[in-house]
Design a protein around this motif. Structure first.
Motif, PDB file in Angstrom:
ATOM      1  N   ARG A 100     -16.333 -20.097  53.971  1.00 56.48           N
ATOM      2  CA  ARG A 100     -14.883 -20.020  54.133  1.00 56.48           C
ATOM      3  C   ARG A 100     -14.274 -19.518  52.819  1.00 56.48           C
ATOM      4  NH1 ARG A 100     -13.343 -25.983  55.675  1.00 56.48           N
ATOM      5  NH2 ARG A 100     -14.697 -26.266  53.861  1.00 56.48           N
ATOM      6  N   CYS A 101     -13.245 -18.696  52.925  1.00 59.59           N
ATOM      7  CA  CYS A 101     -12.610 -18.159  51.714  1.00 59.59           C
ATOM      8  C   CYS A 101     -12.101 -19.283  50.819  1.00 59.59           C
ATOM      9  CB  CYS A 101     -11.463 -17.226  52.088  1.00 59.59           C
ATOM     10  SG  CYS A 101     -11.996 -15.691  52.871  1.00 59.59           S
ATOM     11  N   SER A 102     -11.657 -20.381  51.433  1.00 59.63           N
ATOM     12  CA  SER A 102     -11.124 -21.496  50.657  1.00 59.63           C
ATOM     13  C   SER A 102     -12.204 -22.228  49.882  1.00 59.63           C
ATOM     14  CB  SER A 102     -10.403 -22.484  51.582  1.00 59.63           C
ATOM     15  OG  SER A 102     -11.289 -22.967  52.590  1.00 59.63           O
ATOM     16  N   ASP A 103     -13.492 -21.952  50.203  1.00 62.05           N
ATOM     17  CA  ASP A 103     -14.588 -22.608  49.486  1.00 62.05           C
ATOM     18  C   ASP A 103     -14.792 -22.036  48.087  1.00 62.05           C
ATOM     19  OD1 ASP A 103     -15.064 -24.224  51.648  1.00 62.05           O
ATOM     20  OD2 ASP A 103     -16.737 -23.042  52.431  1.00 62.05           O
ATOM     21  N   ILE A 104     -14.244 -20.849  47.827  1.00 59.92           N
ATOM     22  CA  ILE A 104     -14.440 -20.177  46.542  1.00 59.92           C
ATOM     23  C   ILE A 104     -13.207 -20.372  45.678  1.00 59.92           C
ATOM     24  CG2 ILE A 104     -14.990 -18.011  45.386  1.00 59.92           C
ATOM     25  CD1 ILE A 104     -17.189 -18.933  47.215  1.00 59.92           C
ATOM     26  N   ASP A 105     -13.355 -21.024  44.540  1.00 56.41           N
ATOM     27  CA  ASP A 105     -12.254 -21.189  43.587  1.00 56.41           C
ATOM     28  C   ASP A 105     -11.962 -19.827  42.967  1.00 56.41           C
ATOM     29  OD1 ASP A 105     -10.535 -21.802  41.490  1.00 56.41           O
ATOM     30  OD2 ASP A 105     -11.525 -23.717  41.091  1.00 56.41           O
ATOM     31  N   ASP A 106     -10.703 -19.384  43.062  1.00 54.95           N
ATOM     32  CA  ASP A 106     -10.389 -18.032  42.595  1.00 54.95           C
ATOM     33  C   ASP A 106     -10.474 -17.878  41.076  1.00 54.95           C
ATOM     34  OD1 ASP A 106      -8.091 -19.370  41.846  1.00 54.95           O
ATOM     35  OD2 ASP A 106      -6.764 -18.315  43.226  1.00 54.95           O
ATOM     36  N   ILE A 107     -10.748 -18.958  40.357  1.00 56.96           N
ATOM     37  CA  ILE A 107     -10.983 -18.810  38.912  1.00 56.96           C
ATOM     38  C   ILE A 107     -12.271 -18.029  38.665  1.00 56.96           C
ATOM     39  CG2 ILE A 107     -12.359 -20.903  38.531  1.00 56.96           C
ATOM     40  CD1 ILE A 107     -10.708 -21.348  35.976  1.00 56.96           C
ATOM     41  N   TYR A 108     -13.122 -17.953  39.691  1.00 56.10           N
ATOM     42  CA  TYR A 108     -14.370 -17.202  39.556  1.00 56.10           C
ATOM     43  C   TYR A 108     -14.194 -15.721  39.889  1.00 56.10           C
ATOM     44  CZ  TYR A 108     -16.868 -21.591  38.988  1.00 56.10           C
ATOM     45  OH  TYR A 108     -17.307 -22.795  38.504  1.00 56.10           O
ATOM     46  N   LEU A 154     -18.196 -11.424  46.387  1.00 52.19           N
ATOM     47  CA  LEU A 154     -17.556 -12.045  47.549  1.00 52.19           C
ATOM     48  C   LEU A 154     -16.927 -10.937  48.389  1.00 52.19           C
ATOM     49  CD1 LEU A 154     -16.664 -14.765  48.912  1.00 52.19           C
ATOM     50  CD2 LEU A 154     -14.503 -14.477  47.692  1.00 52.19           C
ATOM     51  N   ILE A 155     -17.309 -10.844  49.655  1.00 50.26           N
ATOM     52  CA  ILE A 155     -16.842  -9.768  50.539  1.00 50.26           C
ATOM     53  C   ILE A 155     -15.957 -10.368  51.621  1.00 50.26           C
ATOM     54  CG2 ILE A 155     -17.552  -7.912  52.092  1.00 50.26           C
ATOM     55  CD1 ILE A 155     -20.228  -7.845  50.563  1.00 50.26           C
ATOM     56  N   ARG A 156     -14.720  -9.829  51.762  1.00 51.60           N
ATOM     57  CA  ARG A 156     -13.761 -10.342  52.724  1.00 51.60           C
ATOM     58  C   ARG A 156     -13.168  -9.210  53.549  1.00 51.60           C
ATOM     59  NH1 ARG A 156      -9.734 -12.713  48.558  1.00 51.60           N
ATOM     60  NH2 ARG A 156     -10.640 -11.001  47.363  1.00 51.60           N
ATOM     61  N   PRO A 157     -12.825  -9.460  54.831  1.00 57.63           N
ATOM     62  CA  PRO A 157     -12.138  -8.438  55.632  1.00 57.63           C
ATOM     63  C   PRO A 157     -10.777  -8.124  55.027  1.00 57.63           C
ATOM     64  CG  PRO A 157     -13.020 -10.187  57.034  1.00 57.63           C
ATOM     65  CD  PRO A 157     -13.126 -10.665  55.614  1.00 57.63           C
ATOM     66  N   TYR A 158     -10.404  -6.848  55.063  1.00 60.48           N
ATOM     67  CA  TYR A 158      -9.113  -6.441  54.508  1.00 60.48           C
ATOM     68  C   TYR A 158      -8.668  -5.173  55.247  1.00 60.48           C
ATOM     69  CZ  TYR A 158      -5.465  -5.743  50.963  1.00 60.48           C
ATOM     70  OH  TYR A 158      -4.267  -5.596  50.309  1.00 60.48           O
ATOM     71  N   GLY A 159      -7.733  -5.335  56.182  1.00 56.31           N
ATOM     72  CA  GLY A 159      -7.292  -4.183  56.962  1.00 56.31           C
ATOM     73  C   GLY A 159      -8.452  -3.592  57.748  1.00 56.31           C
ATOM     74  N   ASN A 160      -8.617  -2.266  57.660  1.00 55.41           N
ATOM     75  CA  ASN A 160      -9.711  -1.596  58.350  1.00 55.41           C
ATOM     76  C   ASN A 160     -11.015  -1.657  57.568  1.00 55.41           C
ATOM     77  OD1 ASN A 160      -8.134  -0.848  60.539  1.00 55.41           O
ATOM     78  ND2 ASN A 160      -7.499   1.079  59.594  1.00 55.41           N
ATOM     79  N   GLY A 161     -10.972  -2.199  56.372  1.00 54.56           N
ATOM     80  CA  GLY A 161     -12.169  -2.216  55.538  1.00 54.56           C
ATOM     81  C   GLY A 161     -12.502  -3.606  55.041  1.00 54.56           C
ATOM     82  N   LEU A 162     -13.135  -3.644  53.872  1.00 53.84           N
ATOM     83  CA  LEU A 162     -13.524  -4.899  53.251  1.00 53.84           C
ATOM     84  C   LEU A 162     -13.132  -4.879  51.775  1.00 53.84           C
ATOM     85  CD1 LEU A 162     -17.171  -5.143  54.679  1.00 53.84           C
ATOM     86  CD2 LEU A 162     -15.240  -6.556  55.402  1.00 53.84           C
TER      87      LEU A 162
END
Length: 272
Positions: A100-108, A154-162
């Motif tokens: 889950r995206c929330s599992d990753i602390d964005d400080i990293y 870390l790879i996340r969906p973003y619009g038509n891409g990633l």
């Protein structure tokens, strides 16, 4: 995508593979950059390494890397020795887990890249991976060699891409206790807490990066333009800073409450 990819390889999820390219999502090329100039001649200066003891310039072929192990004591490494330990790149972003995206602390979070299929044959498998992640609301953890270093991504969906964001390693993130150790434990309650909540609620908004202005870059651009046109340069007036005031009085003023009138006890919410 017409821009040039920073890296090309393959995105691999189990046995599904597609050709992809990484493209920088951010750029500092539009920032104003300065060169160092000789004031007397107007010529541009060049950097040159010099021996710290003799002061003599050192030619490129005599420059090597060294790691300091003591005062003026270095372990010297040749270019061949350093190249020998560089990891070999297989050009594969190999997904090891979905989280889950929330599992990753964005400080990293380190640096974002756009991840897109690099040829037409990869579009279907790319869309399959992207849509599957979007449906499950997950991000992928992958690793590969990027720019001569093993990186976790870390790879996340973003619009038509990633979006592929390189992650800092644990040893690169300083312990939070180093920054927060001197902060005392305080509990704010009563009128001060109510006023703070009111101020926050009254300033509720949405994040729109287009509304933020880089005032320093704007001022630099105007300075350069004025200088080039021979116009008089006007120094902006500094804003007067308010002296430190009583915290409760400052909260009341911010909330538009009369400083001389206390909030009636009947209207106060019980302290948590």
């Amino acid at each position: 995508m017409t821009v040039r990819a920073n890296w090309k390889g393959y995105l691999k999820v189990a046995e599904v593979t597609c050709a992809v390219g990484l493209y920088s999502a951010t750029s500092s090329s539009d920032r104003i950059a300065f060169h160092m100039i000789n004031r007397k001649t107007g010529h541009r200066l060049q950097r040159q390494f010099a021996d710290s003891v003799t002061g003599s310039p050192v030619e490129r072929e005599d420059q090597v890397k060294g790691y300091e192990v003591g005062d003026d004591d270095y372990v010297v490494l040749s270019p061949d020795e350093i190249s020998a330990v560089l990891p070999e790149s297989d050009k594969v972003l190999d997904v090891s887990a979905f989280v889950r995206c929330s599992d990753i602390d964005d400080i990293y979070f380190d640096r974002p890249y756009y991840l897109a299929p690099s040829d037409e044959t990869a579009r279907e498998s790319f869309a399959l991976i992207r849509d599957g992640m979007e449906t499950k609301s997950v991000a992928a953890i992958a690793s590969t060699v990027l720019f001569r270093r093993v990186r976790t991504v870390l790879i996340r969906p973003y619009g038509n891409g990633l979006i592929a964001t390189t992650l800092n390693f644990d040893y690169e993130v300083r312990p939070v206790a180093e920054a927060f150790s001197d902060i005392p434990t305080l509990k704010i309650k009563g009128e001060m807490r109510d006023l703070a909540s009111h101020i926050i609620k009254s300033k509720a908004g949405t994040f729109d990066p287009a509304t933020f202005d880089d005032r320093y870059e704007t001022a630099l651009a105007e300075l350069v333009k004025a200088k080039a046109e021979g116009r008089k340069i006007r120094r902006p007036k500094a804003k007067a800073q308010d002296k430190a005031a009583d915290l409760l009085a400052a909260l009341r003023e911010s909330a538009g409450v009369d400083k001389t009138v206390s909030t009636p006890k009947s209207r106060r919410k019980p302290a948590a």
